[in-house]
Every structure is written in C-alpha cells, then in structure tokens.
Design a protein around this motif. Structure first.
Motif: not given
Length: 296
Positions: A206-225
């Motif tokens: 459901t999210d067009s983000a390039c990088f997704l978390n385990l739930k298929g949602k956009r990976l946050s900047a904090r998670s990337i950090d």
C-alpha cells in the motif's frame, strides 16, 4: 553595581534551571556566566557605566572580556565562543539585546569522513549483512551522499535502474531543491536484488516507498539510522548516515572530480561548502591514493 550583579546572577541561576536545555549545556552556561560575573565585579571600580543595562557599556564589557579570555586565560576559540553564547543567554534574562560581539573564527577542517582502512571495514561489514534491504540502503548512502531524510523519502519512481545506467532522483532535498545523482554498478546491482525481493515479499504494497519495514510501510529515517549504526558496530566503527555522506563527497573531491559537479551531487547551494572536503584530514598522501580504489 556589585550588589545588583550578585542579585542578577542569583536570578539567572533560578531562571536557568527552568530552561529546556541539556544538562551539560546548563552546567556550562552557569559556569561561564559566573566567570563573566567575577570579571565584571573586578572591573566595577574602574568604570561608572552599567554593563548590564547600558547597551554600549554592555558591548564594551563583553568585547573586553573576550580579549581577556584570549590573552590572559589563553582560551581557545571554541572556549571563547562558548563563553559568548552563555553571556548571550544571560542577557536574555536581563531583557537586553544580544551583545554585538563577533564570534571567533574556528580553524577550518574537513568534515569527518572514514579513512580508507575504515571504508574497507565498512564495505566488508555491508557484504556480511544478511538483509538485502539493509545492504542496498548502506550502499546507496555510501556511494551517493544522499541525506538520511532523502533516503527515507525515496519512492519507487525516484529510482531509474538499468543494466548500464542508473540514477536516484531527489525531488525535494534541503532547501526544497531537485537533483539527480548517478548510481554506480554496485548500487544498481544491490538495488535490483532488493527491488526483486520487495516485489516478492510485498506483492501488493500500500506504500510506494522504496524501502519498507516488515509491515510493508515506509521505513522511517530513525530506522535507517539504526541500520547504519548496526552495520557500523559490526565494522567496529562509530557510524551515521552523515558520516557516509561526508565520506562519499570527500572521496569525490580528493579524486579530482570537478567541484561544481560534486556540489550538484551533494545538493550544495554554495561552492564554499563543497570546498571544505578538500581540506586536510589526518591521513597521508598514500592513504589518499588508496581511497581512489577501495578493495575489500
């Protein structure tokens, strides 16, 4: 004036405790302001002007104190600037404007970047990473110098990857600027692997983000950090996305790339910002040559 000064310092201590400042900042400000107060008390006998209330006396007093710190206390520029910042804060309580005193110029130095041997350790740690997503993120940050927030904001249509060419599009970088950053072969390959797995794991995201978390949602900047710091820990490095950005730009500049081109890749509005990457680092000429080609 001495009695008024003591009362004002006491009031500042009470007011300071109520401010939303880090504890270290609060301690530093208290120390610096009381040292400035002691200086004012010593010079009270030689002047009738009030350095707390009279604008020109205030500025003269702070300028003289700056000179005193540099000549008598042999304070370094960073210490002088800390004292001036604390005195500015002190005058907020009094209700004065900020004293018109210039800060000390700090010695120019290049932003912190990984040394060649540290870059090798990092690339090896990236290869050991089991997550193809995390590997793609780390390579992207290391080889393109995009910012942490820019990486988190990437959508699928911001990546254009083919067998021989690739580009990442930053649609709204710092200052709401647009830029395109080329992708080298290594990034293209890791991105292809991730995008293939992304499509497999999230067939109808459901999210067009390039990088997704385990739930298929956009990976946050904090998670990337946290991902970057975890890889850094594996490489025995203190790492952040900002350090990777500085490392990429340092490599480009010291390889002899045109500064205008590097500025475009970095998204710098001022060329002077990019020139900082050509300033000396703690590495010798041989180290600089090794940085041109990293074998890990």
């Amino acid at each position: 004036m001495t009695e008024t000064l003591e009362q004002t310092l006491t009031a500042y201590d009470t007011w300071l405790d109520q401010q939303s400042l880090a504890e270290k900042t609060r301690v530093a400000y208290r120390l610096q302001v009381h040292q400035y107060g002691a200086y004012l008390a010593q010079r009270a006998a030689s002047t009738t002007d009030d350095p707390l209330r009279t604008p020109f006396a205030r500025d003269y007093a702070v300028r003289d104190y700056k000179t005193y710190m540099k000549t008598e206390r042999k304070a370094k520029p960073t210490s002088v600037n800390l004292a001036l910042a604390a005195i500015d804060h002190f005058h907020l309580l009094i209700g004065n404007d900020r004293p018109q005193v210039l800060r000390e110029s700090l010695p120019a130095q290049a932003p912190r970047a990984l040394k060649p041997e540290e870059q090798k350790a990092l690339l090896r740690a990236i290869e050991r990473t089991s997550s193809v997503r995390d590997k793609a993120i780390a390579h992207l940050l290391f080889y393109t110098a995009i910012r942490l927030g820019e990486c988190a904001a990437l959508n699928l249509d911001d990546l254009r990857v083919s067998a021989r060419r690739g580009v990442v599009i930053i649609r709204s970088g710092k200052g709401d600027t647009y830029r395109e950053v080329p992708l080298n072969a290594e990034i293209r390959e890791t991105l292809k692997v991730w995008l293939k797995e992304r499509n497999k794991r999230f067939s109808q995201p459901t999210d067009s983000a390039c990088f997704l978390n385990l739930k298929g949602k956009r990976l946050s900047a904090r998670s990337i950090d946290l991902i970057i710091r975890r890889i850094g820990t594996d490489a025995h490095l203190e790492l952040s996305a900002h350090v990777l950005r500085h490392t990429c730009l340092t490599n480009l500049v010291r390889r002899g790339s045109d500064l205008v081109l590097v500025a475009e890749i970095a998204g710098h509005k001022r060329l002077e910002t990019t020139r900082r990457y050509s300033l000396p680092l703690l590495q010798d000429r041989e180290d600089a040559m090794v940085a041109l080609h990293i074998e890990y």
